[in-house]
Design an enzyme around this catalytic site. Structure first.
Site, mmCIF file in Angstrom:
data_model
loop_
_atom_site.group_PDB
_atom_site.id
_atom_site.type_symbol
_atom_site.label_atom_id
_atom_site.label_comp_id
_atom_site.label_asym_id
_atom_site.label_seq_id
_atom_site.Cartn_x
_atom_site.Cartn_y
_atom_site.Cartn_z
ATOM 1 N N ASP A 30 -0.105 1.392 -8.395
ATOM 2 C CA ASP A 30 -0.863 1.158 -6.539
ATOM 3 C C ASP A 30 -1.862 2.218 -6.104
ATOM 4 O O ASP A 30 -1.108 3.145 -5.956
ATOM 5 C CB ASP A 30 0.874 1.094 -5.364
ATOM 6 C CG ASP A 30 0.503 0.359 -5.017
ATOM 7 O OD1 ASP A 30 0.147 -0.611 -3.884
ATOM 8 O OD2 ASP A 30 0.402 1.000 -3.433
ATOM 9 N N GLU A 32 -3.987 4.977 -3.449
ATOM 10 C CA GLU A 32 -4.462 4.569 -2.361
ATOM 11 C C GLU A 32 -5.622 5.129 -1.959
ATOM 12 O O GLU A 32 -7.010 6.226 -3.022
ATOM 13 C CB GLU A 32 -3.375 6.126 -1.945
ATOM 14 C CG GLU A 32 -1.502 5.103 -1.737
ATOM 15 C CD GLU A 32 -1.579 4.560 -0.927
ATOM 16 O OE1 GLU A 32 -2.206 4.556 -0.211
ATOM 17 O OE2 GLU A 32 -0.265 3.818 -1.268
ATOM 18 N N ALA A 33 -6.394 5.096 -0.927
ATOM 19 C CA ALA A 33 -7.762 4.882 -0.778
ATOM 20 C C ALA A 33 -7.889 5.450 0.473
ATOM 21 O O ALA A 33 -7.425 5.175 1.689
ATOM 22 C CB ALA A 33 -7.966 3.600 -0.528
ATOM 23 N N ASP A 150 -5.706 -3.213 -5.734
ATOM 24 C CA ASP A 150 -5.852 -2.965 -6.656
ATOM 25 C C ASP A 150 -7.589 -2.648 -7.058
ATOM 26 O O ASP A 150 -7.397 -1.585 -7.107
ATOM 27 C CB ASP A 150 -4.636 -2.043 -7.142
ATOM 28 C CG ASP A 150 -3.906 -1.935 -5.703
ATOM 29 O OD1 ASP A 150 -3.203 -0.727 -5.181
ATOM 30 O OD2 ASP A 150 -3.141 -2.825 -5.837
ATOM 31 N N HIS A 207 3.731 3.761 1.471
ATOM 32 C CA HIS A 207 2.746 4.026 1.901
ATOM 33 C C HIS A 207 1.748 5.377 0.789
ATOM 34 O O HIS A 207 0.995 6.442 0.677
ATOM 35 C CB HIS A 207 1.531 4.854 2.878
ATOM 36 C CG HIS A 207 1.702 3.481 3.651
ATOM 37 N ND1 HIS A 207 0.626 2.069 3.425
ATOM 38 C CD2 HIS A 207 2.221 2.763 4.252
ATOM 39 C CE1 HIS A 207 1.261 1.364 3.899
ATOM 40 N NE2 HIS A 207 2.450 1.446 4.715
ATOM 41 N N ASP A 212 5.231 4.079 -3.927
ATOM 42 C CA ASP A 212 5.041 2.667 -4.042
ATOM 43 C C ASP A 212 5.318 2.144 -6.076
ATOM 44 O O ASP A 212 5.577 0.796 -5.941
ATOM 45 C CB ASP A 212 3.799 1.735 -3.875
ATOM 46 C CG ASP A 212 3.760 2.084 -2.443
ATOM 47 O OD1 ASP A 212 4.739 2.782 -1.308
ATOM 48 O OD2 ASP A 212 2.658 1.906 -1.485
#
Length: 370
Positions: A30, A32-33, A150, A207, A212
């Protein structure tokens, strides 16, 4: 020969035992961006956290985890909203690696876990021998994500934008959210709803990429224990084909509409050449022909022609077999045309009434007085 379960095993245990998973390992991830609030138009997300939780299918237990921080290229400075949402600090991102190096480190880690074999380049562009042995990019593991974003959006679009050649095993994955809804007959879900379904609570910080991924892995394990087969149901190639199918369908419809317009222009609006002379005269207006398109040398509707048209329509209707959607529409159109033709044939057979041509008596009396 199928192994018989012991007498102490329940029916649920039997279902779990006789439902082997199609892959040896499941890599739950998962991303994160980067993000901003409010989101500007045309904003391009960049991956800043690359976590993976490796689950072994035989034991349904977490074998190992990895977490890599990625340094964004276009916007290296994180926004306050992004840091507050993900918990990732600017120092962690500055100490990270670029995306291409992160992909290499992930592949090296998968080799250490004995999930993949061979060098990095062979998995980006496999040779014909490798393709023949694996049967078109067949690996002993598959990625598991919560939705299509993703791998289908963040990683794929960033690799295309930065011209990074990623390994082929990122091009197909298990979309756990879609699989969960289909397996449990639920319309919509997210991580929290899936956890609530199995009476579990979220562990860690929301998050956070690694937390996650751990919770998604817990959901996948519960689904596998319930008898769900965790198989590929989404991918980049599938989405390309789906978009191409939609676009080609619309283009085909547009082509058909263009052909109709062109034929209409040829039959109604273009100039035509007189048969008795070499001069070109314009087509008569539609109003002069009773509102319908003018057609040169169109034969009049006679009783014999009406009978022939009815025979042709009945023959076409008899040849149509089956109850498909297109055939049902075609049958409906033919029956409608037959109804109009039979009505026209009845009007040919019905003689005109005398009262139709005679004037009313009071009008005749008025005319005689004049």
């Amino acid at each position: 020969m199928e192994r018989k379960p012991s007498s102490g095993q329940s029916s649920r245990d039997k279902k779990t035992i006789h439902n082997p998973q199609p892959f040896k390992y499941y890599c739950v991830l998962d991303f994160e961006a980067t993000c901003e609030d409010p989101k500007p138009d045309g904003y391009e997300h960049e991956i800043i956290e690359f976590p993976i939780v490796l689950v072994e299918a035989a034991t349904l237990e977490v074998k190992d985890t990895i977490q890599i921080y990625v340094k964004p290229k276009n916007k290296p400075k994180l926004s306050e909203f992004c840091t507050r949402l993900t918990g990732i600090t600017q120092a962690q991102v500055d100490g990270g690696v670029v995306l291409s190096e992160a992909l290499y480190k992930i592949h090296k880690w998968l080799r250490e876990q004995k999930v993949v074999e061979g060098v990095y380049d062979s998995h980006i562009m496999p040779s014909n021998k490798v393709l023949k042995e694996r049967g078109s990019f067949k690996y002993p593991f598959v990625f598991v994500t919560d939705g299509p974003w993703d791998l289908g959006k963040f990683l794929h679009q960033e690799c295309v934008r930065e011209k990074i050649r990623k390994p082929r095993y990122y091009d197909q994955w298990v979309n756990l959210r879609y699989l969960f809804c289909d397996f449990n007959d639920i319309r919509r879900a997210n991580i929290q709803k899936m956890l609530d379904f199995y009476d579990m609570e979220f562990e860690g910080s929301p998050h956070s990429g690694l937390d996650d991924s751990m919770n998604i892995a817990r959901i996948a394990v519960m689904m596998a224990k319930a008898g769900c087969r965790l198989d590929i149901n989404d991918g980049v190639v599938w989405r390309k084909l789906r978009n191409r199918r939609h676009s080609s369908g619309s283009s085909r419809r547009g082509t058909r509409n263009n052909k109709k317009i062109n034929n209409k222009n040829k039959s109604g609006d273009q100039n035509y050449r007189d048969s008795d002379s070499n001069s070109v005269s314009p087509r008569p207006d539609r109003k002069s022909s009773g509102g319908r398109d003018y057609k040169a040398n169109e034969p009049k509707m006679t009783k014999e022609r009406c009978k022939n048209e009815i025979k042709v329509m009945e023959g076409k209707l008899a040849k149509l077999k089956g109850n498909g959607g297109a055939k049902l529409k075609r049958k409906k159109d033919l029956r409608k045309q037959l109804k109009h033709l039979r009505g026209a044939l009845n009007r040919f057979d019905t003689p005109p009434k005398a009262s139709d041509s005679a004037l009313p008596p009071d009008v005749e009396a008025m005319l005689r007085d004049l």
